[in-house]
Design a protein around this motif. Structure first.
Motif, PDB file in Angstrom:
ATOM      1  N   SER A 370       3.347 -85.143 -39.128  1.00 58.12           N
ATOM      2  CA  SER A 370       3.815 -85.885 -37.950  1.00 58.12           C
ATOM      3  C   SER A 370       5.285 -85.625 -37.644  1.00 58.12           C
ATOM      4  N   SER A 452      -0.923 -89.037 -37.966  1.00 59.41           N
ATOM      5  CA  SER A 452      -0.857 -87.580 -37.899  1.00 59.41           C
ATOM      6  C   SER A 452      -1.003 -87.061 -36.472  1.00 59.41           C
ATOM      7  N   SER A 454      -0.382 -86.475 -32.332  1.00 61.40           N
ATOM      8  CA  SER A 454       0.802 -85.984 -31.652  1.00 61.40           C
ATOM      9  C   SER A 454       1.704 -87.116 -31.213  1.00 61.40           C
TER      10      SER A 454
END
Length: 459
Positions: A370, A452, A454
């Motif tokens: 991330s 995780s 976007s």
């Protein structure tokens, strides 16, 4: 007057059952997706079908851990693969509390080993048959198993210690404050702990507005004069680091909260030897619902006053819970003493270590992917109990939001539908949140998937 026929006799139920099952068979065949196993599953009397459905629903709520070919418990990476989970965009994931449901898998696998039957005549008396032990409500079987499990793990001194049992470590903490505070006219003693500290400490300390003690804040910035009580939580809740006292003045009194000093969370590098040490079943074995904790106390008068507080507060501690806790601790200790040839099941601490190790590995990978969340790094040490070198893998993740996110709790709640606890409640910055690592796989995997995703995504 004619006799009114009975409604739904056994004959009626049989006919109804046959009709229902026949219609289900036709539906399976008509749909083209049925097979002999599908048909056999439905060819049964209706109450049996209902029971089967109930069991399916039960298993979906309480998943049974899989076994490998050798029969050992399996916690493979595939069981925690957040890339393959079925996401529910509207589902709110609550990781605010440290409810230790991750341990259900192990105890399901143990089956009936911890099951016990308590006759109705047992445990009628307030008093336990413990030969007039100072803590008069301590069940002798529990006292024996507490000593045994600490000796097996090697995480705390029990020799020449008084055992005080409580309704969880929260009651024991209150009992310790009562016992260690001056009972004179000198005013309330300050209670401090180094930030980030356990968020419930200030609330528990001040909830009764006692004239004996009061919350004094962060031990790192404490400037008060005279006696004080310092809480040393090690490993620490929320950040997982090992702790030592901070204030270090001559009139200081220490309480060591060692709820997480077990080998699934941190390497056991030494045998803890402090005046007052608090433990709890909720984080050691995962049995939070039993509400059992215990204190190992060096000074007799302190132990007597702690017992006095519990006597005044609840007139003792549930004997049923104590007996169940003793049974669970016995199974834990027994599992550690078996060799590989005697059982195909891992010991409790081996299984729990593997579970925590896998979760922390996946969390670190998710945070790295991330690039907007970070978690603490810990020093690797050798664990005397497990005989291996590893980093701490705490029960909570002290997650920090990066990329200009000021209020991490708000961001996760509004953008990711993940409930956490803000760092402000722990005496720290709002860019931090505490996240439970102890929830069920389904919730934990969705959490990993969402952090995780976007940066621009709302989920």
């Amino acid at each position: 007057m004619g006799q009114v026929p009975r409604i739904l006799s056994w004959r009626n139920m049989l006919v109804l059952s046959l009709a229902v099952n026949f219609s289900l068979i036709l539906r399976i065949l008509k749909g083209g997706g049925g097979n002999s196993l599908d048909i056999m599953a439905y060819v049964s009397i209706w109450p049996v079908v209902s029971t089967s459905l109930d069991r399916t629903a039960y298993n979906s709520m309480w998943p049974v851990v899989s076994r490998t070919a050798s029969g050992t418990s399996s916690l493979s990476s595939s069981s925690c693969n957040y890339n393959e989970i079925e996401e529910d965009d509207d589902r709110i994931i609550n990781l605010k509390l440290g409810d230790p449901t991750v341990y259900e898998r192990y105890w399901q696998e143990m089956g009936e080993m911890t099951t016990m039957v308590i006759p109705g005549w047992q445990s009628l008396s307030y008093f336990s048959d413990n030969n007039n032990n100072l803590c008069w409500f301590l069940e002798p079987e529990l006292g024996k198993e507490i000593v045994r499990v600490h000796k097996v793990v090697g995480n705390a001194v029990t020799q020449d210690r008084f055992i005080v049992v409580g309704t969880g470590s929260t009651q024991l903490y209150q009992a310790a404050l009562y016992a260690l505070s001056p009972h004179d006219d000198s005013g309330p003693i300050d209670v401090v702990s180094a930030a980030p500290f356990y968020s419930s400490y200030p609330l528990i300390t001040d909830c009764l507005k006692s004239g004996l003690y009061r919350w004094g804040g962060d031990a790192k910035t404490y400037k008060g004069e005279g006696p004080y009580i310092e809480l040393v939580t090690s490993p620490n809740n929320p950040d997982g680091f090992l702790r030592h006292s901070v204030v270090n003045r001559s009139k200081g009194i220490l309480i060591h909260d060692l709820a997480y000093y077990w080998p699934q969370y941190t390497p056991i590098t030494s045998i803890a030897d402090h005046d007052v040490m608090l433990f709890t079943a909720s984080k050691s074995t995962g049995h939070a619902g039993m509400r059992i904790g215990w204190g190992l106390v060096k000074d007799r008068e302190t132990a007597r006053k702690m017992t006095e507080y519990i006597e005044l507060n609840t007139i003792g501690v549930s004997k049923d819970s104590q007996l169940r806790a003793a049974k669970v601790l016995k199974v834990v200790s027994d599992s550690c003493g078996r060799s590989g040839n005697e059982t195909k099941t891992k010991s409790f601490f081996e299984h729990s270590y593997d579970a925590m190790s896998e979760r922390w590995k996946l969390l670190r990978q998710a945070a790295k992917n991330s690039k907007r969340f970070t978690v603490p790094d810990f020093t690797s040490q050798r664990c005397n109990f497990l005989g291996k070198v590893f980093e701490s893998q705490p029960a909570f993740a002290w997650l920090k939001c990066e990329e200009g996110i000021i209020d991490c709790e708000k961001f996760l709640r509004e953008k990711k539908k993940i409930l956490t606890k803000s760092g402000k409640y722990f005496g720290d910055d709002q860019s931090y949140v505490r996240i439970s690592m102890l929830d069920r796989d389904s919730n934990f995997n969705i959490f990993l998937s969402r952090i995780s995703s976007s940066f621009n995504s709302t989920l």
